[in-house]
Scaffold this motif. Structure first.
Motif, short mmCIF file in Angstrom:
data_model
loop_
_atom_site.label_atom_id
_atom_site.label_comp_id
_atom_site.label_asym_id
_atom_site.label_seq_id
_atom_site.Cartn_x
_atom_site.Cartn_y
_atom_site.Cartn_z
N PHE A 1 0.91 -8.01 3.88
CA PHE A 1 0.93 -6.69 3.26
C PHE A 1 2.06 -5.86 3.87
CE2 PHE A 1 -1.27 -5.76 7.15
CZ PHE A 1 -0.97 -4.44 7.44
N ASN A 2 2.41 -4.82 3.16
CA ASN A 2 3.36 -3.82 3.64
C ASN A 2 2.79 -2.46 3.26
OD1 ASN A 2 5.58 -2.55 4.70
ND2 ASN A 2 7.08 -3.74 3.55
N TYR A 3 3.28 -1.42 3.88
CA TYR A 3 2.75 -0.09 3.54
C TYR A 3 3.82 0.97 3.70
CZ TYR A 3 2.45 1.29 8.49
OH TYR A 3 2.75 1.63 9.79
N GLY B 1 -0.87 -2.67 13.98
CA GLY B 1 -1.59 -3.68 14.75
C GLY B 1 -2.02 -4.87 13.91
N TRP B 2 -1.87 -4.76 12.59
CA TRP B 2 -2.23 -5.87 11.69
C TRP B 2 -1.00 -6.63 11.20
CZ3 TRP B 2 -6.04 -2.85 7.96
CH2 TRP B 2 -7.16 -2.45 8.71
N LYS B 3 0.16 -6.39 11.80
CA LYS B 3 1.39 -7.02 11.34
C LYS B 3 1.32 -8.54 11.38
CE LYS B 3 4.83 -3.42 12.25
NZ LYS B 3 6.01 -3.04 13.08
N PHE B 4 0.51 -9.08 12.30
CA PHE B 4 0.42 -10.53 12.44
C PHE B 4 -0.07 -11.19 11.15
CE2 PHE B 4 -3.76 -8.93 13.49
CZ PHE B 4 -4.63 -9.86 12.94
N LEU B 5 -0.73 -10.43 10.28
CA LEU B 5 -1.24 -11.00 9.03
C LEU B 5 -0.11 -11.38 8.08
CD1 LEU B 5 -4.13 -8.45 8.44
CD2 LEU B 5 -4.38 -10.83 9.16
N PHE C 1 0.84 -1.20 0.00
CA PHE C 1 0.00 0.00 0.00
C PHE C 1 0.88 1.25 0.00
CE2 PHE C 1 -2.69 -3.22 2.03
CZ PHE C 1 -3.84 -3.11 1.27
N HIS C 2 0.54 2.19 -0.88
CA HIS C 2 1.18 3.49 -0.92
C HIS C 2 0.13 4.50 -0.47
CE1 HIS C 2 4.60 1.86 -3.25
NE2 HIS C 2 3.68 1.11 -3.83
#
Length: 410
Positions: free
Chosen positions: A142-144, A135-139, A117-118
């Motif tokens: 994705f990266n942003y 807080g969603w890093k466990f998924l 994501f940009h």
């Protein structure tokens, strides 16, 4: 005697070749034991795209495969599917944090390949995005990267005044994200009801002249805005809507565009300001109008996808006029006109709230789909509510497919 010497030399030569072959096979065997795949891991690492991650205000850093937070999961994903990372951009200003986060969540829930994501946002929104997305890093899917809103210095004030304070930022994405080959741009009020992978795959359908893909602004000319009110050139019969825009940015940067300002063709970075100066008194929808003008003069460069990739209230508030959605359901929902946040179109608001409130670990059938279907039954008094089944058709398929899909750990 010479004959015996020749035989001896020949035997020694054959023995030496056999020894070399045996040593080579031993080396390959040892390498396979170390890597678990005969060098395949090294090949995968070499092909993994480098992405940029912004770290707590310390600037950008390069993240390679081995130190990437999602490396282990993504490598397992690569073994069964394409390793291509899908790049998605959004521009958020004002009070659009929650809306943008809901869009990002809808993209993550169903997508198969990893997402980058940009996020272009006003400074006061940066901390909010970091707090939620970290807080969603466990998924690990994705990266942003978060960017400030920036315009060319000499004309920044004019671009900021165009339509909405930062809407025209999207026009400069090919010039800012120079290392990104292809990109899906979406407005903050987009919801994915199918995996991002599906629209990403349309890039492969571009012919040799096409650089971008968008949907028509209207299907029905009798209610079209451009064909009734526009004071500038626009693409096709009813214009195009830029809320969902798929781009081959490498081609966009290379192309020389025909225009009505000069006989010389201009590249993307050269054509934007002259277009604004010529048409700024005649355009209503800002950057979308400029894109319509550009593709009016360069129609061969646009791939037009059907309305169910960019389904808006205009497709149902006066009666259903998106045939593809009637047949296949809605792929991408576009809640323009603020319909996620008022009571004018309760179908759109119900889907937005259902996705906003769902959690990644929830049973999507019982926590998302069933309650949503009951809520949509309350909307049948509206034109959009009468056809509410097209709003859940693809969502139902996406949920079913996600359960049938092999897990990334397998």
């Amino acid at each position: 005697m010479r004959r015996y010497l020749r035989v001896l030399v020949l035997c020694l030569g054959c023995g030496f070749c056999s020894l070399l072959y045996a040593l080579n096979q031993l080396s390959v065997s040892l390498e396979e034991e170390e890597t678990g795949g005969g060098g395949k891991l090294k090949a995968a690492a070499a092909s993994w795209p480098t992405v940029s991650g912004r770290v707590d205000g310390k600037g950008a850093r390069s993240v390679g495969p081995k130190n990437h937070p999602g490396w282990s999961t993504r490598y397992r994903l690569m073994k069964t599917q394409s390793s291509e990372t899908m790049h998605l951009a959004v521009v958020a200003c004002g009070e659009r944090l929650e809306e943008t986060v809901t869009m990002i969540k809808s993209a993550i829930i169903f997508s198969i390949q990893p997402l980058q994501f940009h996020i272009f946002a006003e400074d006061h929104l940066h901390r909010g995005f970091k707090n939620i997305l970290n807080g969603w890093k466990f998924l690990q899917t994705f990266n942003y990267t978060i960017y400030p809103i920036t315009f060319p210095t000499e004309n920044a004030a004019e671009w900021k005044k165009l339509f909405k304070p930062c809407a025209s930022q999207r026009l400069f994405l090919p010039l800012i994200l120079k290392e990104v080959d292809s990109l899906l741009y979406v407005d903050t009020d987009i919801l994915f009801l199918r995996p991002v992978d599906d629209i990403w795959s349309l890039l492969k359908k571009f012919n040799s002249t096409q650089i971008a893909a968008m949907a028509p602004e209207h299907e029905e000319p009798r209610i079209g805005w451009y064909n009734r009110f526009a004071r500038h050139p626009y693409y096709g019969k009813t214009g195009i809507n830029s809320g969902v825009m798929l781009m081959n940015m490498t081609r966009m940067r290379r192309k020389y565009f025909k225009n009505d300002m000069t006989t010389a063709r201009l590249q993307w970075g050269e054509i934007l300001m002259p277009l604004l100066k010529k048409y700024k008194l005649n355009i209503t929808w800002g950057d979308q109008d400029l894109l319509n003008i550009m593709f009016f003069h360069n129609p061969e460069s646009l791939f037009v996808f059907p309305c169910h990739w960019n389904y808006r209230p205009d497709h149902c508030i006066y009666g259903s006029n998106c045939r593809e959605a009637e047949e296949e359901g809605i792929f991408i929902l576009h809640g323009n006109r603020g319909v996620y946040h008022d009571d004018k179109q309760p179908v759109f608001r119900a889907i937005y709230e259902a996705l906003r409130n769902c959690s990644f670990g929830d049973d999507k059938v019982h926590s998302l789909l069933y309650p949503l279907e009951l809520e949509l039954l309350k909307t049948v008094h509206t034109y959009c509510g009468k056809i509410h089944k097209i709003f859940t058709k693809q969502l139902t398929k996406s949920i079913r497919d996600s359960y049938n899909r092999p897990t990334k750990e397998s």
